[in-house]
Enzyme design. Structure first.
Site, PDB file in Angstrom:
ATOM      1  N   GLU A  78       0.834  -1.208   0.000  1.00  0.00           N
ATOM      2  CA  GLU A  78       0.000   0.000   0.000  1.00  0.00           C
ATOM      3  C   GLU A  78       0.869   1.259   0.000  1.00  0.00           C
ATOM      4  OE1 GLU A  78      -0.109  -2.660   1.891  1.00  0.00           O
ATOM      5  OE2 GLU A  78      -2.044  -2.974   2.864  1.00  0.00           O
ATOM      6  N   CYS A 104      -2.543  -3.910   6.995  1.00  0.00           N
ATOM      7  CA  CYS A 104      -2.171  -4.161   8.383  1.00  0.00           C
ATOM      8  C   CYS A 104      -2.520  -2.970   9.255  1.00  0.00           C
ATOM      9  CB  CYS A 104      -0.686  -4.487   8.486  1.00  0.00           C
ATOM     10  SG  CYS A 104       0.377  -3.097   8.107  1.00  0.00           S
ATOM     11  N   ASP A 228      23.562 -36.906 -11.147  1.00  0.00           N
ATOM     12  CA  ASP A 228      23.497 -35.832 -12.150  1.00  0.00           C
ATOM     13  C   ASP A 228      24.583 -34.767 -11.991  1.00  0.00           C
ATOM     14  OD1 ASP A 228      21.271 -37.014 -13.214  1.00  0.00           O
ATOM     15  OD2 ASP A 228      19.837 -35.771 -12.109  1.00  0.00           O
ATOM     16  N   LEU A 232      22.398 -26.746  -9.348  1.00  0.00           N
ATOM     17  CA  LEU A 232      21.185 -26.347  -8.620  1.00  0.00           C
ATOM     18  C   LEU A 232      21.012 -24.839  -8.502  1.00  0.00           C
ATOM     19  CD1 LEU A 232      21.155 -28.891  -5.627  1.00  0.00           C
ATOM     20  CD2 LEU A 232      20.076 -29.139  -7.868  1.00  0.00           C
ATOM     21  N   GLY A 320      15.661 -36.751  -5.180  1.00  0.00           N
ATOM     22  CA  GLY A 320      15.078 -37.827  -5.958  1.00  0.00           C
ATOM     23  C   GLY A 320      13.845 -38.475  -5.323  1.00  0.00           C
TER      24      GLY A 320
HETATM   25  C1  AOF Z   1       0.059  -5.164   4.485  1.00  0.00           C
HETATM   26  N1  AOF Z   1       0.701  -4.926   3.326  1.00  0.00           N
HETATM   27  O1  AOF Z   1       2.336  -5.357   1.874  1.00  0.00           O
HETATM   28  C2  AOF Z   1       2.168  -6.744   3.747  1.00  0.00           C
HETATM   29  C3  AOF Z   1       1.443  -7.021   4.936  1.00  0.00           C
HETATM   30  O2  AOF Z   1       6.934  -6.582   9.985  1.00  0.00           O
HETATM   31  P1  AOF Z   1       6.069  -5.876   9.012  1.00  0.00           P
HETATM   32  O3  AOF Z   1       5.785  -4.467   9.417  1.00  0.00           O
HETATM   33  O4  AOF Z   1       6.581  -5.947   7.600  1.00  0.00           O
HETATM   34  O5  AOF Z   1       4.647  -6.616   9.036  1.00  0.00           O
HETATM   35  C4  AOF Z   1       4.531  -7.922   8.549  1.00  0.00           C
HETATM   36  C5  AOF Z   1       3.104  -8.361   8.663  1.00  0.00           C
HETATM   37  O6  AOF Z   1       2.260  -7.465   7.934  1.00  0.00           O
HETATM   38  C6  AOF Z   1       2.869  -9.720   8.021  1.00  0.00           C
HETATM   39  O7  AOF Z   1       3.019 -10.755   8.961  1.00  0.00           O
HETATM   40  C7  AOF Z   1       1.446  -9.596   7.540  1.00  0.00           C
HETATM   41  O8  AOF Z   1       0.527  -9.796   8.594  1.00  0.00           O
HETATM   42  C8  AOF Z   1       1.369  -8.161   7.116  1.00  0.00           C
HETATM   43  N2  AOF Z   1       1.816  -8.050   5.721  1.00  0.00           N
HETATM   44  N3  AOF Z   1       0.385  -6.228   5.237  1.00  0.00           N
HETATM   45  O9  AOF Z   1      -0.818  -4.385   4.846  1.00  0.00           O
HETATM   46  C9  AOF Z   1       1.752  -5.657   2.922  1.00  0.00           C
HETATM   47  N4  AOF Z   1       3.260  -7.470   3.391  1.00  0.00           N
HETATM   48 ZN    ZN Z   2       0.882  -2.949   5.988  1.00  0.00          ZN
END
Ligand code: AOF
Ligand code: ZN
Length: 375
Positions: A78, A104, A228, A232, A320
């Site tokens: 965001e 979040c 092989d 990797l 494998g």
């Molecule tokens: C969002 N937008 O792009 C992502 C979210 O440690 P932080 O601050 O990076 O928070 C990680 C947590 O935030 C992750 O466990 C998940 O709950 C959320 N990820 N949320 O709004 C994002 N990557």
């Molecule tokens: Zn966020």
């Protein structure tokens, strides 16, 4: 079964759990959510253990900013989209944000996205799927609503849940997402014992390599190395983000693979690990992962926890047969990519204990074989 042309774009979509909704085939909110998913795709293999959340900002029917989360600790999708709008001299006030995952509302390594969205004047937020992280889990939606922002949930919800399935698994179990990939003959065998396994035909090279690029760790057994002598490496043609790390892991519990094996050679950004149960003679440039013994090898579950602790969100197991059967028997595999040649490989058929609940998820043909994804 369709005759898919496995171009790099198609291969990338399939390797990341697609095919994903085509934006052009969607209307209204679903169209822009499909665009947000396309943004999110850019973060696969980079953002773990965080979800590669994609976001687009739309004003008067036009995308004014887009962003994706590509590294834990860096700004979320965001915030990246808001910054993009600013860089394009666009004002997000009055816009709608389309986000693949609920924004979040907590202070983690970065600040809450709910605050960033509200402060920027976004008036509507369309969310693909709720964030099961207990620190969020509906709280982000509630906060946005309490700010007077219109919130819509579940647009392309199934696709978004599927896209973020590796993150959901990590939050719920602490384990990374595990993809198994095997190339088999029409007789269901990997080839005669001790002989080179099937070569991936050129038509499916993109998919085979997309699977590596979508993962942060690749795991193989000792026999694969002995037979092989592979390197990797991640050789996907698109450029690598400087922070990407791709761990190469070899199950060599007693340390029997000689130091001359090509896999032990140094490759920038692609550290190599040897999973051991004892204290074999150290190898230069190779880190040993000490794991509890289990059966005739190492505990695979412990291996996955170790990898999760390293920040690995997606693991690819390439064989494998014994290792594949071991992961399957313990219910540790989330999806299985089966590349099957139309010709027999002339070895013993492999017994693969696929979970009874699994269904064929997607499939494609190429001139000399077929590909199936099971989950
Ligand atoms: C969002 N937008 O792009 C992502 C979210 O440690 P932080 O601050 O990076 O928070 C990680 C947590 O935030 C992750 O466990 C998940 O709950 C959320 N990820 N949320 O709004 C994002 N990557
Ligand atoms: Zn966020």
């Amino acid at each position: 079964m369709s005759d898919l042309e496995l171009t790099p774009d198609v291969a990338w979509a399939l390797a990341t759990g697609g095919p994903w909704p085509e934006p052009a085939a969607q209307e209204g909110d679903a169209h822009f959510m499909a665009m947000a998913l396309q943004e999110g795709l850019k973060g696969v293999g980079l953002a773990s253990p965080n979800p590669p959340v994609g976001c687009v900002l739309v004003k008067a029917g036009r995308i004014i900013g887009s962003g994706v989360h590509t590294r834990a600790g860096d700004p979320h999708g965001e915030v990246m989209a808001l910054r993009d709008a600013e860089a394009r001299d666009e004002d997000p006030a009055g816009s709608t944000a389309y986000v693949t995952l609920e924004p979040c509302c907590h202070h983690g390594r970065t600040g809450p996205c709910t605050v960033a969205l509200a402060q920027s004047g976004v008036v509507r937020v369309v969310v693909g799927v709720r964030d099961p992280n207990p620190r969020v889990d509906g709280g982000g939606l509630a906060i946005l609503r309490s700010q007077g922002i219109a919130v819509e949930e579940g647009v392309l919800g199934e696709a978004c849940a599927r896209f973020h399935a590796p993150f959901f698994k990590h939050i719920r179990t602490g384990l990374p997402w595990v993809t198994l990939k095997l190339a088999l003959g029409s007789d269901g065998s990997l080839g005669p014992p001790g002989r080179t396994t099937l070569v991936t035909p050129p038509e499916v090279q993109h998919l085979a390599h997309a699977l590596r690029r979508a993962s942060e760790a690749l795991v193989v057994g000792r026999h694969t190395i002995e037979v092989d002598d592979p390197q990797l490496t991640d050789r996907w043609p698109a450029p690598t983000a400087p922070h990407r790390s791709f761990a190469r892991v070899v199950m060599d519990e007693a340390g029997r693979i000689p130091p001359t094996a090509r896999v032990w050679g140094p490759v920038a950004g692609q550290p190599v690990f040897r999973a051991v149960t004892s204290d074999p003679v150290p190898l230069r440039g190779v880190a040993d992962l000490h794991l509890p013994p289990e059966g005739r090898g190492c505990s695979l579950r412990h291996l996955l926890y170790e990898l999760a602790a390293m920040g690995v969100g997606r693991v690819l197991v390439e064989g494998g047969g014994t290792l594949a059967a071991g992961f399957l028997a313990q219910g540790l595999v989330d999806e299985f990519h089966r590349f099957q040649s139309d010709l027999p490989a002339l070895g013993p058929p492999l017994e693969l204990p696929l979970p009874a609940a699994w269904r064929l998820d997607s499939a494609a043909r190429w001139p000399t074989g077929r590909w199936e994804a099971w989950r």
